[in-house]
Design a protein around this motif. Structure first.
Motif, PDB file in Angstrom:
ATOM      1  N   LYS A   6       0.756 -61.034 -27.939  1.00 32.03           N
ATOM      2  CA  LYS A   6       1.100 -61.093 -29.349  1.00 32.03           C
ATOM      3  C   LYS A   6       0.301 -60.073 -30.166  1.00 32.03           C
ATOM      4  N   LYS A   7       0.954 -59.493 -31.145  1.00 28.99           N
ATOM      5  CA  LYS A   7       0.301 -58.551 -32.049  1.00 28.99           C
ATOM      6  C   LYS A   7      -0.167 -59.291 -33.299  1.00 28.99           C
ATOM      7  N   LYS A   8      -0.740 -58.556 -34.222  1.00 26.02           N
ATOM      8  CA  LYS A   8      -1.206 -59.167 -35.467  1.00 26.02           C
ATOM      9  C   LYS A   8      -0.008 -59.659 -36.281  1.00 26.02           C
ATOM     10  N   THR A   9      -0.224 -60.689 -37.047  1.00 26.50           N
ATOM     11  CA  THR A   9       0.826 -61.204 -37.914  1.00 26.50           C
ATOM     12  C   THR A   9       1.272 -60.115 -38.886  1.00 26.50           C
ATOM     13  N   PRO A  10       2.564 -59.810 -38.945  1.00 32.29           N
ATOM     14  CA  PRO A  10       3.054 -58.773 -39.869  1.00 32.29           C
ATOM     15  C   PRO A  10       2.704 -59.105 -41.325  1.00 32.29           C
ATOM     16  N   VAL A  11       2.507 -58.063 -42.114  1.00 23.80           N
ATOM     17  CA  VAL A  11       2.118 -58.235 -43.518  1.00 23.80           C
ATOM     18  C   VAL A  11       3.127 -59.101 -44.265  1.00 23.80           C
ATOM     19  N   PHE A  12       4.417 -58.856 -44.090  1.00 25.25           N
ATOM     20  CA  PHE A  12       5.426 -59.618 -44.831  1.00 25.25           C
ATOM     21  C   PHE A  12       5.333 -61.104 -44.507  1.00 25.25           C
ATOM     22  N   GLN A  34      13.169 -58.783 -40.733  1.00 24.42           N
ATOM     23  CA  GLN A  34      11.921 -58.155 -40.309  1.00 24.42           C
ATOM     24  C   GLN A  34      11.255 -58.948 -39.191  1.00 24.42           C
ATOM     25  N   LEU A  35      11.370 -60.270 -39.258  1.00 23.59           N
ATOM     26  CA  LEU A  35      10.775 -61.111 -38.226  1.00 23.59           C
ATOM     27  C   LEU A  35      11.468 -60.874 -36.886  1.00 23.59           C
ATOM     28  N   ARG A  36      12.780 -60.828 -36.896  1.00 20.43           N
ATOM     29  CA  ARG A  36      13.518 -60.560 -35.661  1.00 20.43           C
ATOM     30  C   ARG A  36      13.126 -59.204 -35.081  1.00 20.43           C
ATOM     31  N   GLU A  37      13.034 -58.211 -35.946  1.00 22.05           N
ATOM     32  CA  GLU A  37      12.699 -56.861 -35.480  1.00 22.05           C
ATOM     33  C   GLU A  37      11.289 -56.821 -34.896  1.00 22.05           C
ATOM     34  N   SER A  38      10.361 -57.502 -35.529  1.00 25.98           N
ATOM     35  CA  SER A  38       8.983 -57.506 -35.058  1.00 25.98           C
ATOM     36  C   SER A  38       8.865 -58.195 -33.702  1.00 25.98           C
ATOM     37  N   TYR A  79       2.869 -66.942 -36.592  1.00 19.13           N
ATOM     38  CA  TYR A  79       3.426 -65.852 -35.778  1.00 19.13           C
ATOM     39  C   TYR A  79       3.105 -66.033 -34.299  1.00 19.13           C
ATOM     40  N   ASN A  80       1.963 -66.611 -33.996  1.00 20.18           N
ATOM     41  CA  ASN A  80       1.562 -66.818 -32.609  1.00 20.18           C
ATOM     42  C   ASN A  80       2.369 -67.921 -31.930  1.00 20.18           C
ATOM     43  N   ASN A  81       3.208 -68.600 -32.692  1.00 19.94           N
ATOM     44  CA  ASN A  81       4.047 -69.657 -32.141  1.00 19.94           C
ATOM     45  C   ASN A  81       5.520 -69.237 -32.081  1.00 19.94           C
ATOM     46  N   LEU A  82       5.788 -67.976 -32.444  1.00 18.20           N
ATOM     47  CA  LEU A  82       7.179 -67.515 -32.534  1.00 18.20           C
ATOM     48  C   LEU A  82       7.526 -66.540 -31.413  1.00 18.20           C
ATOM     49  N   LEU A  83       8.728 -66.722 -30.865  1.00 18.14           N
ATOM     50  CA  LEU A  83       9.226 -65.868 -29.798  1.00 18.14           C
ATOM     51  C   LEU A  83      10.668 -65.474 -30.082  1.00 18.14           C
ATOM     52  N   ALA A  84      11.089 -64.360 -29.521  1.00 18.00           N
ATOM     53  CA  ALA A  84      12.488 -63.941 -29.601  1.00 18.00           C
ATOM     54  C   ALA A  84      13.171 -64.374 -28.306  1.00 18.00           C
ATOM     55  N   VAL A  85      14.299 -65.065 -28.444  1.00 16.46           N
ATOM     56  CA  VAL A  85      14.999 -65.565 -27.263  1.00 16.46           C
ATOM     57  C   VAL A  85      16.501 -65.317 -27.381  1.00 16.46           C
TER      58      VAL A  85
END
Length: 221
Positions: A6-12, A34-38, A79-85
């Motif tokens: 995981k990367k840093k939580t995006p600013v937005f 933006q969340l999907r893209e990140s 953000y550390n609990n979110l994944l793209a599926v």
């Protein structure tokens, strides 16, 4: 399934988190985009569970809460609990569901966010995924339950797709072998290609990385 760093939580998203009235459900469209893209970029365009190719669009992927929202509502923008599926055959009968669609609100014993996840699972030449033989029996049972029942990662289509990917890799590999052996440096370079290099977006690459890892561990090329 392979480890996702995981990367840093995006600013937005940090800005959204600072507003007590914003939840995952009422995120603005632009923030969801933006969340999907990140998340998709972080995962090299692959589903966190089955490693099928996904796209950072509303129809091309879902945002998954690893720790279900029903268990921890205050965690819905972490953000550390979110994944793209992928959509996991959402429109099909329940027995065909995979990944988050099959998982629902159940918790997992395994996670692509665990640095040791790749040592906990193994792949067969026929495309099957299973708990590593090196795990204790009780852990092996838990991992196999996650793989087969909660995520349904041995769905026939996923199994066949993984098998085809490995077979294609082995065919290409056979053309590069000299006297039946390849040096460790080759396998290390291959691992880099699939983890962070030009093949990082390869669908179902977990089975190839598993094969490469076995070569590196055994030292038999």
């Amino acid at each position: 399934m392979i480890y996702i760093r995981k990367k840093k939580t995006p600013v937005f998203l940090r800005e959204c988190q600072s507003d007590p009235f914003i939840t995952f459900k009422n995120l603005r469209g632009i923030d969801k985009k933006q969340l999907r893209e990140s998340l998709c970029d972080e995962q090299n365009g692959l589903c966190a569970y089955c490693m099928k190719r996904i796209r950072p669009t509303e129809s091309g992927m879902k945002v998954e809460h690893l720790d279900p929202q029903s268990h921890n509502a205050g965690n819905d923008l972490d953000y550390n609990n979110l994944l793209a599926v992928c959509y996991g055959n959402t429109s099909d009968a329940s027995r065909e569901h995979t990944c988050d669609t099959c998982k629902g609100d159940r918790e997992l014993h395994i996670s692509p966010l665990r640095p040791d996840i790749e040592s906990m699972i193994q792949y067969r030449r026929n495309g099957l995924i299973a708990a590593s033989d090196k795990l204790p029996d009780h852990t092996k049972t838990e991992v196999n339950t996650d793989l087969n029942e909660i995520l349904n990662l041995n769905h026939k289509d996923l199994q066949n797709n993984r098998k085809a990917v490995l077979e294609g890799y082995l065919i290409a590999l056979s053309r590069r072998k000299e006297k039946g052996k390849l040096p460790d440096s080759f396998w290390k370079a291959e691992e880099t290609r699939y983890k962070s290099g030009e093949r990082r977006t390869e669908e179902y690459k977990g089975i190839i990385l598993d094969y490469i890892g076995k070569k590196l561990r055994r030292g038999k090329h």
